[in-house]
Design a protein around this motif. Structure first.
Motif, short mmCIF file in Angstrom:
data_model
loop_
_atom_site.label_atom_id
_atom_site.label_comp_id
_atom_site.label_asym_id
_atom_site.label_seq_id
_atom_site.Cartn_x
_atom_site.Cartn_y
_atom_site.Cartn_z
N SER A 28 0.84 -1.19 0.00
CA SER A 28 0.00 0.00 0.00
C SER A 28 0.88 1.24 0.00
O SER A 28 2.06 1.19 -0.35
N SER A 29 0.30 2.38 0.39
CA SER A 29 1.04 3.64 0.47
C SER A 29 0.42 4.50 1.56
O SER A 29 -0.70 4.25 2.01
N ALA A 30 1.14 5.54 1.96
CA ALA A 30 0.64 6.43 3.00
C ALA A 30 -0.66 7.10 2.55
O ALA A 30 -1.60 7.24 3.34
N SER A 31 -0.73 7.51 1.31
CA SER A 31 -1.93 8.20 0.82
C SER A 31 -3.13 7.25 0.74
O SER A 31 -4.27 7.65 1.00
N ALA A 32 -2.87 5.98 0.41
CA ALA A 32 -3.96 5.01 0.26
C ALA A 32 -4.62 4.67 1.58
O ALA A 32 -5.81 4.31 1.61
N ILE A 33 -3.88 4.76 2.67
CA ILE A 33 -4.45 4.39 3.98
C ILE A 33 -4.81 5.61 4.82
O ILE A 33 -5.22 5.47 5.97
N ALA A 34 -4.69 6.81 4.24
CA ALA A 34 -4.87 8.04 5.00
C ALA A 34 -6.20 8.09 5.76
O ALA A 34 -6.26 8.56 6.90
N GLN A 124 -11.80 8.24 16.13
CA GLN A 124 -11.33 7.40 15.04
C GLN A 124 -10.07 6.66 15.48
O GLN A 124 -9.16 7.25 16.07
N VAL A 125 -10.02 5.37 15.19
CA VAL A 125 -8.91 4.54 15.67
C VAL A 125 -8.56 3.49 14.63
O VAL A 125 -9.39 3.15 13.77
N ARG A 126 -7.35 3.02 14.69
CA ARG A 126 -6.96 1.88 13.87
C ARG A 126 -5.83 1.14 14.57
O ARG A 126 -5.19 1.66 15.48
N GLU A 127 -5.65 -0.11 14.16
CA GLU A 127 -4.68 -0.99 14.82
C GLU A 127 -3.55 -1.34 13.85
O GLU A 127 -3.78 -1.61 12.68
N LEU A 218 -0.75 -2.03 8.64
CA LEU A 218 -2.05 -1.62 9.14
C LEU A 218 -3.04 -2.78 9.02
O LEU A 218 -3.14 -3.40 7.96
N ILE A 219 -3.72 -3.07 10.10
CA ILE A 219 -4.73 -4.15 10.10
C ILE A 219 -6.05 -3.56 9.63
O ILE A 219 -6.64 -2.72 10.31
N CYS A 220 -6.51 -4.00 8.47
CA CYS A 220 -7.67 -3.39 7.82
C CYS A 220 -8.85 -4.38 7.73
O CYS A 220 -8.67 -5.59 7.69
N SER A 253 -12.41 -11.76 6.02
CA SER A 253 -11.23 -11.65 6.86
C SER A 253 -10.65 -10.24 6.84
O SER A 253 -10.86 -9.48 5.89
N TYR A 254 -9.94 -9.90 7.89
CA TYR A 254 -9.11 -8.70 7.88
C TYR A 254 -7.91 -8.97 6.98
O TYR A 254 -7.66 -10.10 6.56
N HIS A 255 -7.14 -7.92 6.67
CA HIS A 255 -5.90 -8.11 5.93
C HIS A 255 -4.91 -7.04 6.36
O HIS A 255 -5.24 -6.10 7.06
N TYR A 256 -3.67 -7.22 5.93
CA TYR A 256 -2.58 -6.32 6.32
C TYR A 256 -2.17 -5.45 5.14
O TYR A 256 -1.98 -5.94 4.03
N LYS A 257 -2.00 -4.15 5.38
CA LYS A 257 -1.50 -3.24 4.35
C LYS A 257 -0.14 -2.69 4.78
O LYS A 257 0.00 -2.16 5.88
#
Length: 268
Positions: A28-34, A124-127, A218-220, A253-257
């Motif tokens: 992924s990229s920083a912009s894609a997960i912003a 807002q939160v993320r793991e 990032l766990i998405c 399922s979740y996935h990793y970025k």
């Protein structure tokens, strides 16, 4: 005792660890997960009622005015009322109960219940997780969180299990990607615990955050209600990794970025 040890060894076997990354990882990229957030797929209505009851205890004297102070109060309360121990691998309501009674809980368990508390407090939160590049069997990785401060208008890294925040120049609170980019550039990093009278576990900080061979992911798309349902049906009769694989086969399922490194470097 022997069966428990055998089960733990099998569960933590490097083959399962590596296989999980093969199945779940995406570059992924920083912009894609912003704008990626745990809150998107996990609404207040999907969080078990026990979290709301405990939340009333946490903020019985009222909530602070800012997201940062609210997070500090939440993390401090969790530190005082939960205890580390073996991994829980249970539905979120059961995990919260187990941890509050001091019978278990690792960094990923704390990160998960922290997510749910943030949702019901409109934060807002993320793991995130970490692993070494290439994979090092001696580093089992780490889990932590990032929350969005409306006041500061930025994502901020918070390690809920260690109670640690990271700072760059001019006392600037760092995001996850901000921290790891600075580490790789050799910039000065400061870290402080929000727990009073607690010493910072410097060895853990260096191992999980300040080594240049560590990469964050990032766990998405984690759906708390989905995993709660499957874990309630399957546990304790079905191993956790089998339950997670079934959810994967169902496409839920979740996935990793990986925003900083090509995840395939893990396997070099």
């Amino acid at each position: 005792m022997f069966l428990k040890k055998l089960h733990w060894t099998f569960k933590r076997h490097p083959f399962l660890y590596i296989s999980r990354f093969w199945l779940l990882s995406k570059n992924s990229s920083a912009s894609a997960i912003a704008n990626t957030s745990y809150n998107t797929l996990n609404t207040k209505e999907s969080i078990p009622s026990c979290f709301f009851k405990v939340n009333e205890r946490i903020f019985e004297h009222g909530k602070p005015d800012t997201d940062l102070e609210c997070i500090k109060k939440l993390v401090t309360w969790l530190n005082r009322h939960t205890h580390v121990g073996p991994g829980v691998s249970a539905p979120s309501d059961r995990a919260l109960q187990i941890m509050m009674y001091g019978k278990g809980g690792v960094c990923s368990d704390i990160a998960q219940i922290f997510n749910n508390f943030c949702v019901i407090n409109d934060i807002q939160v993320r793991e995130w997780g970490t692993t070494s590049v290439p994979f090092n069997v001696g580093n089992g990785g780490h889990s932590f969180n990032e929350f969005y401060s409306k006041e500061l208008q930025k994502w901020i890294l918070i390690d809920a299990s260690l109670g640690v925040l990271f700072y760059g120049a001019q006392n600037n609170l760092l995001s996850v990607l901000g921290l790891y980019k600075k580490v790789r550039l050799g910039h000065a990093i400061e870290y402080r615990t929000i727990f009073k009278n607690n010493a910072i576990e410097n060895e853990q900080i260096v191992k999980n955050y300040l080594n240049s061979d560590i990469t964050p992911f990032l766990i998405c798309d984690y759906r708390n209600a989905t995993y709660d349902r499957f874990l309630k049906i399957g546990r304790p009769f079905i191993p956790v990794f089998v339950i997670h694989f079934l959810v994967y086969l169902l496409g839920k399922s979740y996935h990793y970025k990986f925003p900083l490194d090509n995840y395939k470097k893990i396997f070099n």
